[in-house]
Design a protein around this motif. Structure first.
Motif, mmCIF file in Angstrom:
data_model
loop_
_atom_site.group_PDB
_atom_site.id
_atom_site.type_symbol
_atom_site.label_atom_id
_atom_site.label_comp_id
_atom_site.label_asym_id
_atom_site.label_seq_id
_atom_site.Cartn_x
_atom_site.Cartn_y
_atom_site.Cartn_z
ATOM 1 N N ASN A 31 20.214 -3.714 3.897
ATOM 2 C CA ASN A 31 20.838 -3.108 2.730
ATOM 3 C C ASN A 31 22.263 -2.717 3.064
ATOM 4 O O ASN A 31 22.584 -2.398 4.196
ATOM 5 N N GLN A 51 23.605 -9.061 0.032
ATOM 6 C CA GLN A 51 23.614 -7.627 0.323
ATOM 7 C C GLN A 51 23.206 -6.906 -0.946
ATOM 8 O O GLN A 51 23.472 -7.372 -2.045
ATOM 9 N N LYS A 52 22.572 -5.741 -0.773
ATOM 10 C CA LYS A 52 22.274 -4.905 -1.933
ATOM 11 C C LYS A 52 22.038 -3.485 -1.453
ATOM 12 O O LYS A 52 21.658 -3.255 -0.313
ATOM 13 N N THR A 53 22.267 -2.538 -2.355
ATOM 14 C CA THR A 53 21.981 -1.153 -2.035
ATOM 15 C C THR A 53 20.489 -0.897 -2.199
ATOM 16 O O THR A 53 19.793 -1.656 -2.883
ATOM 17 N N ALA A 54 20.010 0.170 -1.610
ATOM 18 C CA ALA A 54 18.591 0.524 -1.695
ATOM 19 C C ALA A 54 18.190 0.925 -3.113
ATOM 20 O O ALA A 54 17.003 1.030 -3.411
#
Length: 130
Positions: A31, A51-54
């Motif tokens: 993340n 990619q990514k945020t939680a």
């Protein structure tokens, strides 16, 4: 005295640039951290994320040019102002649109549609809810 101030200023600028580089570098297998965003992601054309945020529960590509980004319960899609922009490798003439809680996606989600000249086409994009 003036020389010392200039050197001290350069030292602070160097530390800031170094720390800034570390903060922006992200391991695509984990993340990512976006301290000024409620949710953010780099989405490939096939719907997978680099990619990514939680705060993003899932990203799917249920139909050509259509992506559903489901947010965790702490981020309310209905009260958000989501943004998406095409990635650098999307061809010129492509477009991207964003809508909240679209009926074609699960609840508490953002729908991103991509295409070219009104025709749905899978395109890579960046996504963010500030």
């Amino acid at each position: 005295m003036r020389t010392k101030l200039v050197l001290a200023g350069l030292g602070v600028a160097t530390v800031g640039a170094t720390l800034g580089g570390i903060a922006m570098a992200a391991d695509p297998t984990t993340n990512t951290v976006a301290p000024y965003a409620q949710a953010a992601a780099t989405v490939y054309a096939n719907g997978t994320t680099a990619q990514k945020t939680a705060t993003i529960a899932s990203v799917t590509n249920p139909a050509t040019g259509s992506y559903c980004i489901v947010l965790v319960s702490g981020v309310q899609a209905s009260k958000s102002i989501p943004m998406a922009t095409l990635a650098n490798d999307a061809p010129r003439g492509s477009d991207v649109r964003v809508s909240r809680n679209d009926a074609s996606c699960p609840s508490n989600s953002i729908r991103v549609t991509t295409g070219t000249d009104g025709v749905a086409v899978n395109r890579p994009f960046y996504f963010m809810v500030p």
